[in-house]
Design an enzyme around this catalytic site. Structure first.
Site, PDB file in Angstrom:
ATOM      1  N   CYS A 139     -38.475   5.092 -28.916  1.00 53.36           N
ATOM      2  CA  CYS A 139     -40.032   4.369 -27.928  1.00 53.36           C
ATOM      3  C   CYS A 139     -39.536   3.759 -26.643  1.00 53.36           C
ATOM      4  O   CYS A 139     -40.132   3.220 -25.880  1.00 53.36           O
ATOM      5  CB  CYS A 139     -40.218   3.768 -29.380  1.00 53.36           C
ATOM      6  SG  CYS A 139     -42.513   3.366 -28.576  1.00 53.36           S
ATOM      7  N   CYS A 140     -38.619   2.481 -26.360  1.00 52.93           N
ATOM      8  CA  CYS A 140     -38.524   2.068 -25.199  1.00 52.93           C
ATOM      9  C   CYS A 140     -37.664   2.631 -24.556  1.00 52.93           C
ATOM     10  O   CYS A 140     -37.894   3.020 -23.389  1.00 52.93           O
ATOM     11  CB  CYS A 140     -37.398   0.459 -25.401  1.00 52.93           C
ATOM     12  SG  CYS A 140     -38.413  -0.933 -26.336  1.00 52.93           S
ATOM     13  N   CYS A 222     -43.891  -5.669 -25.904  1.00 48.58           N
ATOM     14  CA  CYS A 222     -45.098  -5.002 -26.642  1.00 48.58           C
ATOM     15  C   CYS A 222     -45.919  -5.335 -28.155  1.00 48.58           C
ATOM     16  O   CYS A 222     -44.574  -5.922 -28.241  1.00 48.58           O
ATOM     17  CB  CYS A 222     -44.928  -3.778 -27.054  1.00 48.58           C
ATOM     18  SG  CYS A 222     -44.762  -2.578 -25.103  1.00 48.58           S
ATOM     19  N   CYS A 225     -44.235  -5.424 -31.287  1.00 50.53           N
ATOM     20  CA  CYS A 225     -42.786  -5.584 -31.607  1.00 50.53           C
ATOM     21  C   CYS A 225     -42.684  -6.883 -31.186  1.00 50.53           C
ATOM     22  O   CYS A 225     -41.474  -6.802 -30.187  1.00 50.53           O
ATOM     23  CB  CYS A 225     -42.160  -4.461 -30.717  1.00 50.53           C
ATOM     24  SG  CYS A 225     -41.738  -2.977 -31.025  1.00 50.53           S
ATOM     25  N   CYS A 248     -34.416  -4.626 -24.772  1.00 48.38           N
ATOM     26  CA  CYS A 248     -35.503  -3.696 -24.675  1.00 48.38           C
ATOM     27  C   CYS A 248     -34.614  -2.008 -24.019  1.00 48.38           C
ATOM     28  O   CYS A 248     -35.097  -0.860 -24.247  1.00 48.38           O
ATOM     29  CB  CYS A 248     -36.447  -2.996 -23.782  1.00 48.38           C
ATOM     30  SG  CYS A 248     -35.873  -3.533 -22.543  1.00 48.38           S
TER      31      CYS A 248
END
Ligand code: SF4
Length: 252
Positions: A139-140, A222, A225, A248
């Site tokens: 995702c990162c 985010c 997280c 990240c």
């Protein structure tokens, strides 16, 4: 203030030229202590002055998570109108988006929203919902690392707010370095600062600070997280809490 969706397209010098500038700058700034101080290296203002002497404003970008605006303020004092890159992942707190807007209003900078290739809905459709909970590294990579890499292609130098005390992985952060992965010069003017130094600077210069910072979030990413941190705990322990992930991937 201008809000833009696209970074500037600067005419860049070659990677070899930029690498040589970074190596020279690292040597010069490491041995340049502020007058009357015991420090062994240059101050943030001296680091930024070195950038101003070696690069134009159009060639520089400031990465900002919008936890606070100390770094954009420091840089804009010597590079007015500089681009401030905000990685707009689609998962930010409302307070962070508010801070981004405040920074654009209060400082002489150009906010650049750096967007991923896919919206959150498009990512959900391809990878399933809540990718961040199943594979935060992917995702990162898709929402932060790749978009920043693409955006930095338009610049010769970027500023980060990385501080050595933040994490063991950041202990040896230099003031200036060659960023091999992104192919440009990376500058970390506040590497030596503590969290209190940051807040002191923001208070003294009345620059915007994210409301979450004083409500238990010393490090902000985010929303899915990032968790609040109790007083005395590791400031970054609220990031990807409960997982082995601590970065990240922007500053590896
Ligand atoms: Fe995704 Fe979380 Fe990384 Fe944001 S911090 S890009 S939500 S994994």
């Amino acid at each position: 203030m201008t809000v833009s969706l696209a970074p500037r397209a600067a005419t860049r010098r070659s990677a070899d030229e930029l690498r040589a500038i970074a190596e020279r700058g690292e040597r010069e700034l490491r041995s340049l202590a502020p007058a009357g101080s015991d420090a062994a290296e240059a101050s943030p203002a001296e680091v930024i002055a070195w950038v101003a002497a070696n690069f134009g404003t159009d060639a520089a970008a400031v990465a900002c998570s919008m936890a606070d605006a100390a770094l954009p303020h420091l840089v804009a004092e010597q590079l007015p109108g500089v681009d401030v890159l905000f990685l707009d992942t689609g998962y930010h707190f409302a307070e962070t988006r508010f801070t981004r807007d405040e920074v654009g209003r209060a400082l002489d900078v150009r906010i650049v929203d750096v967007l991923p290739d896919q919206t959150v809905a498009e990512q959900d459709a391809e990878f399933g919902e809540k990718l961040f909970s199943r594979d935060p590294a992917l995702c990162c990579a898709r929402r932060k690392v790749a978009p920043l890499h693409d955006a930095l292609a338009g610049y010769e130098v970027w500023f980060t707010g990385v501080r050595r005390e933040e994490a063991p992985t950041r202990t040896n952060t230099p003031l200036v370095q060659w960023d091999e992965r992104n192919g440009l010069v990376k500058v970390n003017p506040v590497a030596a600062w503590t969290f209190d130094d940051l807040l002191d600077y923001a208070g003294a210069h009345q620059v915007p600070v994210n409301l979450l910072v004083t409500n238990g979030y010393p490090s902000i990413g985010c929303e899915p997280c990032t968790k609040p941190v109790a007083a005395g705990e590791d400031p970054r322990s609220g990031r990807w809490a409960g997982l082995s992930k601590t970065e990240c991937g922007l500053h590896l």
